[in-house]
Enzyme design. Sequence first.
Site, PDB file in Angstrom:
ATOM      1  N   HIS A 262       0.886  -1.208  -0.032  1.00 51.90           N
ATOM      2  CA  HIS A 262      -0.081   0.024  -0.027  1.00 51.90           C
ATOM      3  C   HIS A 262       0.951   1.274  -0.110  1.00 51.90           C
ATOM      4  O   HIS A 262       2.131   1.199   0.594  1.00 51.90           O
ATOM      5  CB  HIS A 262      -0.655  -0.174   1.328  1.00 51.90           C
TER       6      HIS A 262
ATOM      7  N   ASP B 125       3.151  -4.567   8.115  1.00 53.68           N
ATOM      8  CA  ASP B 125       1.868  -3.717   8.003  1.00 53.68           C
ATOM      9  C   ASP B 125       0.621  -4.887   8.322  1.00 53.68           C
ATOM     10  O   ASP B 125       0.489  -5.342   7.264  1.00 53.68           O
ATOM     11  CB  ASP B 125       1.938  -3.092   6.619  1.00 53.68           C
TER      12      ASP B 125
ATOM     13  N   GLN C  65      -4.677  -5.292   7.182  1.00 50.39           N
ATOM     14  CA  GLN C  65      -5.617  -6.202   6.590  1.00 50.39           C
ATOM     15  C   GLN C  65      -5.606  -7.398   7.533  1.00 50.39           C
ATOM     16  O   GLN C  65      -6.459  -8.381   7.022  1.00 50.39           O
ATOM     17  CB  GLN C  65      -5.228  -6.423   4.989  1.00 50.39           C
TER      18      GLN C  65
ATOM     19  N   LYS D 158     -10.549  -0.666  10.338  1.00 51.44           N
ATOM     20  CA  LYS D 158     -10.615  -1.856   9.541  1.00 51.44           C
ATOM     21  C   LYS D 158     -11.170  -2.872  10.436  1.00 51.44           C
ATOM     22  O   LYS D 158     -11.444  -4.042   9.896  1.00 51.44           O
ATOM     23  CB  LYS D 158      -9.368  -2.067   8.629  1.00 51.44           C
TER      24      LYS D 158
ATOM     25  N   CYS E 212      -5.021   2.539  -3.631  1.00 50.58           N
ATOM     26  CA  CYS E 212      -3.800   2.957  -3.012  1.00 50.58           C
ATOM     27  C   CYS E 212      -2.505   2.083  -3.116  1.00 50.58           C
ATOM     28  O   CYS E 212      -1.743   1.943  -2.213  1.00 50.58           O
ATOM     29  CB  CYS E 212      -4.018   3.359  -1.515  1.00 50.58           C
TER      30      CYS E 212
HETATM   31  N1  7TS Z   1      -1.921  -0.883   4.596  1.00 53.66           N
HETATM   32  C1  7TS Z   1      -2.850  -1.772   4.081  1.00 53.66           C
HETATM   33  C2  7TS Z   1      -2.319  -3.172   3.500  1.00 53.66           C
HETATM   34  C3  7TS Z   1      -3.863  -1.169   3.878  1.00 53.66           C
HETATM   35  O1  7TS Z   1      -4.994  -2.024   3.268  1.00 53.66           O
HETATM   36  C4  7TS Z   1      -4.070   0.141   4.275  1.00 53.66           C
HETATM   37  C5  7TS Z   1      -5.505   0.949   3.791  1.00 53.66           C
HETATM   38  C6  7TS Z   1      -3.362   0.858   4.775  1.00 53.66           C
HETATM   39  C7  7TS Z   1      -1.919   0.393   4.899  1.00 53.66           C
HETATM   40  C8  7TS Z   1      -3.435   2.410   5.496  1.00 53.66           C
HETATM   41  O2  7TS Z   1      -4.390   2.329   6.371  1.00 53.66           O
HETATM   42  P1  7TS Z   1      -4.887   3.821   6.984  1.00 53.66           P
HETATM   43  O3  7TS Z   1      -5.928   3.193   7.923  1.00 53.66           O
HETATM   44  O4  7TS Z   1      -3.817   4.234   7.765  1.00 53.66           O
HETATM   45  O5  7TS Z   1      -5.573   4.427   5.835  1.00 53.66           O
HETATM   46  N2  7TS Z   1      -6.161   0.220   2.729  1.00 53.66           N
HETATM   47  C9  7TS Z   1      -7.210   0.740   2.188  1.00 53.66           C
HETATM   48  C10 7TS Z   1      -7.875   0.191   1.170  1.00 53.66           C
HETATM   49  O6  7TS Z   1      -7.693  -0.986   0.866  1.00 53.66           O
HETATM   50  N3  7TS Z   1      -8.943   0.783   0.717  1.00 53.66           N
HETATM   51  O7  7TS Z   1      -9.173   2.086   1.458  1.00 53.66           O
HETATM   52  C11 7TS Z   1      -8.008   1.856   2.129  1.00 53.66           C
END
Ligand code: 7TS
Length: 414
Positions: free
Chosen positions: A131, A208, A211, A234, A372
């Site tokens: 990401h 990370d 997910q 999430k 992203c």
């Molecule tokens: N890493 C992964 C693997 C992610 O899926 C996401 C967000 C992030 C980092 C960033 O997370 P945040 O909560 O700090 O924004 N992924 C997604 C997605 O798949 N669709 O919208 C956000």
Amino acid sequence: MSTAERREHAYDLARVRSDFPILARSVHDKPLVYLDNAASSQKPRAVIDAESRVYEECYANVHRGVHELSMKATDAYEGARAVIQRFLGAASSEEIVYTRGTTEAVNLVASTWGRKNVGAGDEILITGLEHHSNIVPWQLLCEEKGAQLRVVPISDAGEVALEAIEKAITPRTRLVSVAHVSNALGTVLPVKRIAALAHAHGALMFVDAAQSVPRMTVDVRDLDCDFLGFSGHKAYGPTGIGALYARAEHLKAMPPYQGGGDMILSVTFEKTTYNDIPYKFEAGTPNIAGAIALGAALDYLTHLGLDRIAAHEDALLAYATEQASKIEGLTLVGTAREKVGVLSFTLEGIHPHDIGTVLDYEGIAIRTGHHCAQPVMDRFGIPATARASFGLYNTFEEIDALVAGIRKVQEMFA
Ligand code: 7TS
């Protein structure tokens, strides 16, 4: 897992769904089919109530007051930190730093540990499926330090070979930072084995877990990682709150992140001394109610059982993959052997945004775009995919609705 075993492990899906008030609503006069869980998941009543209870019953600033409300709020806020610690299997709650989410967890490590420990000619190793939030902070660090960002390529199935990672680690590698689960492809990376490789070569390991935390057991001591970040929103918790796990020895050696209130022991104009970990990294009034509600979300997941959630989502993905494979003109993007949570696909001759728009009129929420993860799209030579992503409350009937919706899209654009 056999069907019989699965049934035995299954939870009462109708009851679980009734825990999530939003699932009862309709969209465009159709029952909501929410398949955008990888972007953000919906919230159970327990989380909504936990957050509003803070404001109704025990709200005040934390770590400051001697008065009753401040002490109650502090207890609940620190109690949630202990929930996160247990949920992740960390040795101590001083190893849990509240952040806004995964993105801030990566940025915190890049700008504190990274600034101190990465120099000219050093290398940070990531993979091709990351990401943007696990790419750009390292690029910024490398640019500032004259270091190099190295990328292990992904295969046509969206996998990353362990041997390729081992080959890419050099004596200059300071950190290996990878997604546990790819948000664009669903690939599960063998992070425990990658951590062992990193350590064998003297590098540290960042996971990370954005997910993975919502859909499988994640134990930082079993993985033996140095850092791990995840997002509350999430994992069925609120937005604007998440956490960084970091080994205490690293946190103690790292310089502070932001300066401000709560992260200090004493301040004079000549010299400031910093607070103990984890508070050294938590400047300013935090997301108090959000943290407490995140604790409630993780308690909810624990109560339901991470292995039961994982088994249910595995069954959903297997069924969705089987059904999708029968649709002519549909190409799955991401076919890793170890895969969870998401079904990314393209339809011949139809732009993903059109798929998403037509499905929305059927009440079905999916995400379309590059997720992203633009380098992943580049790798597959496509601008975007349509992505259905599953959560603990999704049903097999909802997958049938998705499949019927996809067929409708094809008819409309035929
Ligand atoms: N890493 C992964 C693997 C992610 O899926 C996401 C967000 C992030 C980092 C960033 O997370 P945040 O909560 O700090 O924004 N992924 C997604 C997605 O798949 N669709 O919208 C956000």
